[in-house]
Design a protein around this motif. Structure first.
Motif, PDB file in Angstrom:
ATOM      1  N   ILE A 146       0.918  -1.284   0.211  1.00  0.00           N
ATOM      2  CA  ILE A 146       0.162  -0.048  -0.072  1.00  0.00           C
ATOM      3  C   ILE A 146       0.924   1.088  -0.013  1.00  0.00           C
ATOM      4  CG2 ILE A 146      -1.884   1.181   1.304  1.00  0.00           C
ATOM      5  CD1 ILE A 146      -1.778  -1.686   2.624  1.00  0.00           C
ATOM      6  N   ILE A 155       8.441   4.035  -4.487  1.00  0.00           N
ATOM      7  CA  ILE A 155       8.072   3.136  -3.351  1.00  0.00           C
ATOM      8  C   ILE A 155       7.197   2.077  -3.749  1.00  0.00           C
ATOM      9  CG2 ILE A 155       6.253   3.256  -1.241  1.00  0.00           C
ATOM     10  CD1 ILE A 155       7.619   5.987  -0.851  1.00  0.00           C
ATOM     11  N   TRP A 158      10.090  -0.105  -4.291  1.00  0.00           N
ATOM     12  CA  TRP A 158      10.861  -0.677  -3.076  1.00  0.00           C
ATOM     13  C   TRP A 158      10.336  -2.150  -2.789  1.00  0.00           C
ATOM     14  CZ3 TRP A 158      10.315   3.225   1.725  1.00  0.00           C
ATOM     15  CH2 TRP A 158      11.391   4.309   1.608  1.00  0.00           C
ATOM     16  N   PRO A 174      -1.921   1.145  -5.142  1.00  0.00           N
ATOM     17  CA  PRO A 174      -1.061   2.435  -5.078  1.00  0.00           C
ATOM     18  C   PRO A 174      -2.017   3.737  -4.474  1.00  0.00           C
ATOM     19  CG  PRO A 174      -1.784   1.933  -7.353  1.00  0.00           C
ATOM     20  CD  PRO A 174      -2.271   0.852  -6.317  1.00  0.00           C
ATOM     21  N   GLN A 177      -4.278   9.012  -5.431  1.00  0.00           N
ATOM     22  CA  GLN A 177      -3.881  10.555  -5.987  1.00  0.00           C
ATOM     23  C   GLN A 177      -3.057  10.253  -7.095  1.00  0.00           C
ATOM     24  OE1 GLN A 177      -3.805  13.567  -2.728  1.00  0.00           O
ATOM     25  NE2 GLN A 177      -2.917  12.115  -1.484  1.00  0.00           N
ATOM     26  N   ASN A 210      -8.774  -2.129   3.638  1.00  0.00           N
ATOM     27  CA  ASN A 210      -9.253  -2.798   4.840  1.00  0.00           C
ATOM     28  C   ASN A 210      -9.746  -4.170   4.470  1.00  0.00           C
ATOM     29  OD1 ASN A 210      -8.547  -0.931   6.848  1.00  0.00           O
ATOM     30  ND2 ASN A 210     -10.428   0.229   6.436  1.00  0.00           N
ATOM     31  N   PHE A 223       3.441  -1.331   3.993  1.00  0.00           N
ATOM     32  CA  PHE A 223       2.682   0.078   3.910  1.00  0.00           C
ATOM     33  C   PHE A 223       3.937   1.323   3.927  1.00  0.00           C
ATOM     34  CE2 PHE A 223       1.044   3.679   6.168  1.00  0.00           C
ATOM     35  CZ  PHE A 223       0.265   4.182   5.616  1.00  0.00           C
ATOM     36  N   VAL A 224       3.511   2.127   3.353  1.00  0.00           N
ATOM     37  CA  VAL A 224       4.237   3.694   3.431  1.00  0.00           C
ATOM     38  C   VAL A 224       3.134   4.677   3.315  1.00  0.00           C
ATOM     39  CG1 VAL A 224       6.082   5.178   2.632  1.00  0.00           C
ATOM     40  CG2 VAL A 224       6.352   2.513   2.261  1.00  0.00           C
ATOM     41  N   GLY A 225       3.167   5.449   4.436  1.00  0.00           N
ATOM     42  CA  GLY A 225       2.155   6.521   4.514  1.00  0.00           C
ATOM     43  C   GLY A 225       2.117   7.248   5.697  1.00  0.00           C
ATOM     44  N   PHE A 247       5.964   1.841   7.141  1.00  0.00           N
ATOM     45  CA  PHE A 247       6.939   3.105   7.168  1.00  0.00           C
ATOM     46  C   PHE A 247       6.071   4.374   7.211  1.00  0.00           C
ATOM     47  CE2 PHE A 247       8.758  -0.246   5.304  1.00  0.00           C
ATOM     48  CZ  PHE A 247      10.104  -0.363   5.518  1.00  0.00           C
ATOM     49  N   PHE A 383       4.897  18.495   5.863  1.00  0.00           N
ATOM     50  CA  PHE A 383       4.994  17.958   4.783  1.00  0.00           C
ATOM     51  C   PHE A 383       4.569  19.100   3.661  1.00  0.00           C
ATOM     52  CE2 PHE A 383       4.321  13.677   1.995  1.00  0.00           C
ATOM     53  CZ  PHE A 383       5.516  13.428   2.721  1.00  0.00           C
ATOM     54  N   PHE A 448      16.306   0.664   4.167  1.00  0.00           N
ATOM     55  CA  PHE A 448      15.548   1.912   4.731  1.00  0.00           C
ATOM     56  C   PHE A 448      15.227   1.820   5.961  1.00  0.00           C
ATOM     57  CE2 PHE A 448      12.604   5.306   4.929  1.00  0.00           C
ATOM     58  CZ  PHE A 448      13.363   6.460   4.242  1.00  0.00           C
TER      59      PHE A 448
HETATM   60  P1  NAD Z   1      -1.940   8.130   3.498  1.00  0.00           P
HETATM   61  O1  NAD Z   1      -1.479   7.464   4.806  1.00  0.00           O
HETATM   62  O2  NAD Z   1      -2.784   9.207   3.639  1.00  0.00           O
HETATM   63  O3  NAD Z   1      -1.911   7.188   2.406  1.00  0.00           O
HETATM   64  C1  NAD Z   1      -1.133   6.220   2.122  1.00  0.00           C
HETATM   65  C2  NAD Z   1      -1.968   4.943   1.606  1.00  0.00           C
HETATM   66  O4  NAD Z   1      -2.859   4.730   2.518  1.00  0.00           O
HETATM   67  C3  NAD Z   1      -2.600   5.227   0.347  1.00  0.00           C
HETATM   68  O5  NAD Z   1      -2.745   4.302  -0.407  1.00  0.00           O
HETATM   69  C4  NAD Z   1      -4.067   5.469   0.916  1.00  0.00           C
HETATM   70  O6  NAD Z   1      -4.966   4.965  -0.024  1.00  0.00           O
HETATM   71  C5  NAD Z   1      -4.011   4.267   1.841  1.00  0.00           C
HETATM   72  N1  NAD Z   1      -4.825   4.962   3.084  1.00  0.00           N
HETATM   73  C6  NAD Z   1      -5.369   6.063   3.557  1.00  0.00           C
HETATM   74  N2  NAD Z   1      -6.223   6.124   4.479  1.00  0.00           N
HETATM   75  C7  NAD Z   1      -6.406   5.035   4.765  1.00  0.00           C
HETATM   76  C8  NAD Z   1      -6.996   4.284   5.754  1.00  0.00           C
HETATM   77  N3  NAD Z   1      -7.810   4.966   6.812  1.00  0.00           N
HETATM   78  N4  NAD Z   1      -7.154   2.884   5.823  1.00  0.00           N
HETATM   79  C9  NAD Z   1      -6.524   2.144   5.141  1.00  0.00           C
HETATM   80  N5  NAD Z   1      -5.592   2.743   4.119  1.00  0.00           N
HETATM   81  C10 NAD Z   1      -5.783   4.101   3.948  1.00  0.00           C
HETATM   82  O7  NAD Z   1      -0.318   8.809   3.074  1.00  0.00           O
HETATM   83  P2  NAD Z   1      -0.098   9.891   1.915  1.00  0.00           P
HETATM   84  O8  NAD Z   1      -0.560  11.294   2.329  1.00  0.00           O
HETATM   85  O9  NAD Z   1      -0.427   9.300   0.761  1.00  0.00           O
HETATM   86  O10 NAD Z   1       1.785   9.916   2.046  1.00  0.00           O
HETATM   87  C11 NAD Z   1       2.426  11.084   2.825  1.00  0.00           C
HETATM   88  C12 NAD Z   1       2.749  10.356   4.191  1.00  0.00           C
HETATM   89  O11 NAD Z   1       3.899   9.158   3.892  1.00  0.00           O
HETATM   90  C13 NAD Z   1       3.658  11.372   5.052  1.00  0.00           C
HETATM   91  O12 NAD Z   1       3.319  11.043   6.337  1.00  0.00           O
HETATM   92  C14 NAD Z   1       5.255  10.846   4.754  1.00  0.00           C
HETATM   93  O13 NAD Z   1       5.925  11.141   6.041  1.00  0.00           O
HETATM   94  C15 NAD Z   1       4.738   9.535   4.677  1.00  0.00           C
HETATM   95  N6  NAD Z   1       6.002   8.814   4.022  1.00  0.00           N
HETATM   96  C16 NAD Z   1       6.784   7.947   4.705  1.00  0.00           C
HETATM   97  C17 NAD Z   1       7.777   7.217   4.157  1.00  0.00           C
HETATM   98  C18 NAD Z   1       8.940   6.418   4.983  1.00  0.00           C
HETATM   99  O14 NAD Z   1       9.602   5.554   4.519  1.00  0.00           O
HETATM  100  N7  NAD Z   1       9.021   6.618   6.481  1.00  0.00           N
HETATM  101  C19 NAD Z   1       8.088   7.590   2.654  1.00  0.00           C
HETATM  102  C20 NAD Z   1       7.203   8.294   2.228  1.00  0.00           C
HETATM  103  C21 NAD Z   1       6.075   8.794   2.598  1.00  0.00           C
END
Ligand code: NAD
Length: 496
Positions: A146, A155, A158, A174, A177, A210, A223-225, A247, A383, A448
């Motif tokens: 994810i 990513i 990765w 993915p 957005q 989910n 997961f990264v987000g 991550f 961010f 990483f």
């Molecule tokens: P996000 O958490 O909003 O979304 C990431 C993914 O999760 C997307 O595919 C999205 O569809 C899914 N998602 C969103 N809400 C969800 C939920 N409630 N339940 C299940 N899945 C859900 O993140 P973003 O805004 O796309 O990315 C930016 C964030 O990612 C920043 O916080 C950044 O620091 C982080 N990031 C971290 C790393 C790392 O290696 N630590 C790398 C890149 C980005």
């Protein structure tokens, strides 16, 4: 309108869903494509295809799996510019930055082509008389990725190349957005000779994630987000007895010692703080000036003020727009809070725009001085292209500040002193440390390795740790009977 296909069982197919998400150009917020919210039946088909493909893919010779990666690496390089253009169109990144995003993914594919040596087990002959023990590394099954919006090439790359080279099959979900880059990556992967069902791409958002997290067939989740989503995914995946590596967000500090090279510091901090509009998990968002180095805050701010946001193909642009109006509103609100909470604004990008593209998500470079740890701009991951400057008297104070921060993704120190650098690298509670290097993202033969709230799990992305994450170890103890057959029953647990 370009409707983004999904990849299910080797075919790029249009979803039958009635629900579509707008994919926009962040420079003007005009729609450039629509991504489907996958139907549950489509997710089931993708998982069934991945389960079926696993039965044959896991038996494909490791050197043939590596050759798919070699062909993929070649195709990615051939299509590097094209991929970067697609990436720029949906993220707003400048062309050079978009190329970097693709390049750092290509490097992981290169590492995945080296899979055989990373999957070697261990052997000890004669663990007991006539008995040998050896271990082998075997893939898990269907793995899930994810990914976030901010690196739509790097990513995904990765994740699925390392998982698939290790013998697994993969479902990629993915970011909704910017799904155009990942689906193009998938097309090239099929062109490289990946058999059907080995990689599947499903679009959607939280409900689709989910559903996948609760699916019996998924063995491991990458997961990264953001932090809240990362915590939710880690908990749900592990509650469902799946392996997970999540991550998450960051607040990366750079510590500037007074003996550092001033020009090097300023040149490096400009790009590390506001490059990519600050939308990098390894962006430097806090600069900690130790002792007399505080005199460099103003010259640094003057250099940062010269960086202009602009369109992806504008050679003068230092970075592009933020990803969405919501992201822009959030960054502007944090800048406002910084002002209200008493930080000194040296550069204010709140009212920045780009001529002809006034409806884009622009925020200009912003620098705050006199920031204190209780302020929202210090506590929250912004961010956006915002740098917070903090002054301390000693390296010990800097270390205390960084170690008290809940995040631990990356940090750097600028100094001419080996002793200071060594003290910092040994004592800082952050997983990736740069010494006179602002953004220490390790190359893929390492892993990483974010820490604390920047990572939930134990085995990290790419490198040897990724192979361990996507595999099980099987240990075999074997005896081949010869003339020397032990006599009588063995009533102990010892090998005899
Ligand atoms: P996000 O958490 O909003 O979304 C990431 C993914 O999760 C997307 O595919 C999205 O569809 C899914 N998602 C969103 N809400 C969800 C939920 N409630 N339940 C299940 N899945 C859900 O993140 P973003 O805004 O796309 O990315 C930016 C964030 O990612 C920043 O916080 C950044 O620091 C982080 N990031 C971290 C790393 C790392 O290696 N630590 C790398 C890149 C980005």
């Amino acid at each position: 309108m370009n409707k983004v296909p999904q990849l299910i069982d080797g075919a790029f197919v249009q979803s039958s869903t009635q629900e579509w998400i707008s994919v926009t150009n962040p420079a003007n917020n005009q729609e450039i494509a629509k991504a489907p919210i996958a139907l549950q039946s489509e997710i089931d088909q993708a998982i069934a295809a991945a389960e079926m493909a696993f039965q044959t893919w896991k038996k494909v010779a490791v050197s043939e799996r590596a050759r798919v990666m070699l062909r993929y690496q070649h195709l990615l390089k051939e299509h590097h510019d094209e991929l970067a253009k697609i990436l720029s169109s949906e993220t707003g990144k400048t062309f050079d930055d978009a190329k970097g995003d693709v390049w750092r993914g290509i490097e992981v594919v290169e590492q995945a082509a080296n899979i055989a040596s990373m999957m070697m087990g261990e052997t000890v002959e004669n663990v007991a008389k006539g008995i040998d023990t050896y271990s082998m590394i075997q893939p898990l099954g269907v793995c899930l990725g994810i990914t976030p919006f901010n690196f739509p090439a790097m990513i995904p790359l990765w994740m699925f190349p390392m998982a698939i080279a290790s013998g697994n099959t993969f479902i990629l979900k993915p970011s909704e957005q910017d799904p155009l880059t990942p689906i193009r990556l998938a097309e090239l992967f099929i062109e490289a000779g990946a058999p059907k069902g080995v990689l599947n791409v499903i679009h959607g958002s939280k409900d689709q994630v989910n559903y996948l997290l609760n699916h019996r067939a998924i063995r491991a989740v990458s997961f990264v987000g953001s932090v809240p989503v990362g915590q939710h995914i880690y908990k749900t995946a592990t509650d469902n007895m799946k392996r997970a590596q999540c991550f998450a967000g960051a607040k990366n500090h750079s510590v500037i010692m007074p003996d550092a090279n001033k020009e090097h510091v300023i040149n490096n901090l400009v790009g590390a703080s506001v490059g990519a509009a600050g939308q990098r998990c390894m962006a430097i968002s806090v600069a900690v000036f130790v002792g007399n180095s505080k005199e460099w805050i103003k010259p640094l701010a003057e250099q940062i003020a010269k960086v202009k946001p602009g369109l992806w193909d504008d050679k003068e642009a230092g970075f592009g727009p933020l990803i969405s109006p919501a992201a822009k509103a959030r960054v502007l609100s944090l800048i406002q809070q910084g002002k209200e909470e008493g930080a000194t604004v040296l550069v204010d990008g709140s009212n920045t725009t780009v001529a002809g593209y006034e409806s884009g998500n622009w925020v200009g470079p912003t620098v705050f001085a006199n920031v204190t740890p209780n302020m929202s701009i210090y506590q929250e991951e912004i961010f956006g292209p915002v740098l917070c400057c903090i002054e301390v008297d000693t390296l010990d104070e800097a270390l205390e500040l960084v170690n008290n921060n809940p995040y631990g993704n990356g940090t750097s120190i600028f100094t001419a002193s080996g002793a200071a650098a060594r003290k910092y690298q040994s004592n800082v509670e952050v997983g990736q440390v740069g010494i006179n290097v602002p953004i220490p993202v390790p190359l893929p033969f390492f892993s990483f390795t974010g820490w604390k709230n920047s990572f939930y799990g134990d085995l990290h992305a790419y490198g040897k740790q990724a192979v361990r994450f996507y595999t099980e170890t099987k240990t075999i103890t074997s005896r081949w009977l010869d003339d020397d057959i032990p006599s009588g029953p063995n009533m102990t647990i010892d090998l005899k």
